[in-house]
Design a protein around this motif. Sequence first.
Motif, mmCIF file in Angstrom:
data_model
loop_
_atom_site.group_PDB
_atom_site.id
_atom_site.type_symbol
_atom_site.label_atom_id
_atom_site.label_comp_id
_atom_site.label_asym_id
_atom_site.label_seq_id
_atom_site.Cartn_x
_atom_site.Cartn_y
_atom_site.Cartn_z
ATOM 1 N N ALA A 47 0.828 -1.209 0.000
ATOM 2 C CA ALA A 47 0.000 0.000 0.000
ATOM 3 C C ALA A 47 0.856 1.251 0.000
ATOM 4 C CB ALA A 47 -0.923 -0.007 1.215
ATOM 5 N N ALA A 48 1.971 1.212 0.743
ATOM 6 C CA ALA A 48 2.859 2.376 0.808
ATOM 7 C C ALA A 48 3.326 2.788 -0.580
ATOM 8 C CB ALA A 48 4.061 2.074 1.705
ATOM 9 N N GLN A 49 3.663 1.806 -1.423
ATOM 10 C CA GLN A 49 4.160 2.082 -2.766
ATOM 11 C C GLN A 49 3.060 2.098 -3.816
ATOM 12 O OE1 GLN A 49 7.647 -0.228 -3.966
ATOM 13 N NE2 GLN A 49 8.129 -0.652 -1.821
ATOM 14 N N ASN A 95 1.598 -4.258 -13.638
ATOM 15 C CA ASN A 95 3.012 -4.636 -13.673
ATOM 16 C C ASN A 95 3.619 -4.440 -12.284
ATOM 17 O OD1 ASN A 95 3.107 -5.204 -16.508
ATOM 18 N ND2 ASN A 95 3.123 -2.987 -16.886
ATOM 19 N N TYR A 96 4.622 -5.268 -11.977
ATOM 20 C CA TYR A 96 5.205 -5.293 -10.643
ATOM 21 C C TYR A 96 6.718 -5.102 -10.712
ATOM 22 C CZ TYR A 96 0.669 -7.506 -10.199
ATOM 23 O OH TYR A 96 -0.678 -7.771 -10.282
ATOM 24 N N THR A 97 7.259 -4.412 -9.723
ATOM 25 C CA THR A 97 8.709 -4.201 -9.693
ATOM 26 C C THR A 97 9.454 -5.451 -9.255
ATOM 27 O OG1 THR A 97 8.650 -3.392 -7.400
ATOM 28 C CG2 THR A 97 8.442 -1.745 -9.170
ATOM 29 N N ASP A 98 8.781 -6.274 -8.421
ATOM 30 C CA ASP A 98 9.451 -7.440 -7.844
ATOM 31 C C ASP A 98 8.480 -8.577 -7.529
ATOM 32 O OD1 ASP A 98 8.014 -6.371 -5.780
ATOM 33 O OD2 ASP A 98 9.721 -5.974 -4.474
ATOM 34 N N GLY A 99 7.297 -8.529 -8.094
ATOM 35 C CA GLY A 99 6.291 -9.540 -7.806
ATOM 36 C C GLY A 99 5.413 -9.213 -6.619
ATOM 37 N N ASN A 100 5.865 -8.277 -5.793
ATOM 38 C CA ASN A 100 5.151 -7.928 -4.569
ATOM 39 C C ASN A 100 4.595 -6.506 -4.604
ATOM 40 O OD1 ASN A 100 4.280 -8.547 -1.874
ATOM 41 N ND2 ASN A 100 5.966 -7.319 -1.074
ATOM 42 N N HIS A 101 5.283 -5.606 -5.319
ATOM 43 C CA HIS A 101 4.903 -4.196 -5.361
ATOM 44 C C HIS A 101 4.577 -3.748 -6.785
ATOM 45 C CE1 HIS A 101 7.691 -4.606 -1.847
ATOM 46 N NE2 HIS A 101 6.698 -3.962 -1.256
ATOM 47 N N ILE A 158 5.276 2.257 -10.624
ATOM 48 C CA ILE A 158 4.623 3.559 -10.476
ATOM 49 C C ILE A 158 3.418 3.700 -11.404
ATOM 50 C CG2 ILE A 158 4.921 6.046 -10.815
ATOM 51 C CD1 ILE A 158 7.778 5.740 -9.764
ATOM 52 N N GLU A 159 3.571 3.314 -12.661
ATOM 53 C CA GLU A 159 2.474 3.450 -13.628
ATOM 54 C C GLU A 159 1.287 2.566 -13.235
ATOM 55 O OE1 GLU A 159 5.664 2.949 -14.438
ATOM 56 O OE2 GLU A 159 6.085 4.983 -15.192
ATOM 57 N N SER A 160 1.581 1.323 -12.851
ATOM 58 C CA SER A 160 0.493 0.432 -12.444
ATOM 59 C C SER A 160 -0.119 0.874 -11.118
ATOM 60 C CB SER A 160 1.008 -1.007 -12.328
ATOM 61 O OG SER A 160 1.154 -1.588 -13.607
ATOM 62 N N GLY A 161 0.691 1.482 -10.255
ATOM 63 C CA GLY A 161 0.150 2.023 -9.014
ATOM 64 C C GLY A 161 -0.873 3.113 -9.283
ATOM 65 N N SER A 210 -4.764 2.710 -8.405
ATOM 66 C CA SER A 210 -5.410 3.712 -7.551
ATOM 67 C C SER A 210 -6.684 4.238 -8.201
ATOM 68 C CB SER A 210 -4.432 4.857 -7.257
ATOM 69 O OG SER A 210 -3.296 4.377 -6.554
ATOM 70 N N ARG A 211 -6.665 4.416 -9.525
ATOM 71 C CA ARG A 211 -7.883 4.833 -10.234
ATOM 72 C C ARG A 211 -8.944 3.735 -10.155
ATOM 73 N NH1 ARG A 211 -4.279 6.722 -14.272
ATOM 74 N NH2 ARG A 211 -4.743 4.868 -15.530
ATOM 75 N N ASP A 212 -8.510 2.493 -10.388
ATOM 76 C CA ASP A 212 -9.452 1.369 -10.323
ATOM 77 C C ASP A 212 -10.035 1.230 -8.923
ATOM 78 O OD1 ASP A 212 -8.833 0.888 -12.971
ATOM 79 O OD2 ASP A 212 -7.436 -0.761 -12.531
ATOM 80 N N LEU A 213 -9.190 1.413 -7.925
ATOM 81 C CA LEU A 213 -9.649 1.326 -6.535
ATOM 82 C C LEU A 213 -10.654 2.428 -6.235
ATOM 83 C CD1 LEU A 213 -9.533 0.190 -3.677
ATOM 84 C CD2 LEU A 213 -7.479 1.569 -3.267
#
Length: 307
Positions: free
Chosen positions: A52-54, A279-285, A288-291, A295-298
Amino acid sequence: MGKFCGKVSIFISLILLSILYVFYQADGTTDASYLKFTTPQKTSLIIGSSRAAQGIQPKVLNDALGIEIYNYAFQIVSSPFGEPYFNSITKKVKKDEEEGVFILEVNPWTISSTIDKTSGQETFPEEHTFLNMVTHVNCNPNLDYLINCYHQPFITILRNKKRKGEYQTFFVEDDGWLRVTIESDFISKEKRTNNKIKTYKDYLKTYKRQSNYKIDYLAKTIKYLKQHGKVVLVRMPVHQLMLDVENELLPNFNVLMNDMSEKLEVPYINMTKNIHLYNYTDGNHLDIESGEKFSRDLANNILNVFK
């Protein structure tokens, strides 16, 4: 002797002033958490782990929902649901607020027991982290945090300011969002993902089962925040390999969250059904673009559940 003592006093004063100067330079580059303890109480909060932080960007939510939400999420070792996080949240929420919005990011790790390999007893590593150590969460500069929880040489505060925006750095924005600058090429992402999945598979040796203590504190947190506004539970998307590990840890997680949602009358939004959209930076986070997209979808999901 008097002159000597005078010189020593001046020397000590200069050192203290220098340290104080460095403390006043502390900001979003200092580390991944410090800035969040320097802002005033908030009317709305994002609560949860580093996902959530990222991955949840307040600016996007604020524009879509017409609110002022602050990201008060931290790394998972510090912020499972429990007494330390609960106490910190109660200090961060504006006391007279009744129309806030509170997003609680939930995942199996934040409600599972960590077990001591020798004794077999549940342990609570979060009790030894900053969330349990920082008494004042709304001070700038926050001397409590810097003196008791910042474990780098203080000169690092100035060095980090100069490295802002470089690869392998992070920056906490004024709204609490943790911006991570990291290599985005395929090879780097694949390597990070493989390492992260391996790390979480290893966690299965210590994370064993659902924790009644943590589940009770999740419920307690929800009940407290409902006094100050609307609450929504959210499970964020992760890489399929990470989701597989989580399903091994707690296969009934969604059932638990749906039961809590029904019992406490708060919506539960499970976003793992659409993991392929991000898309994920490491499978867990999320990157930025997908975040931003998430956030829009949420925000759209929140608008729908609170119609």
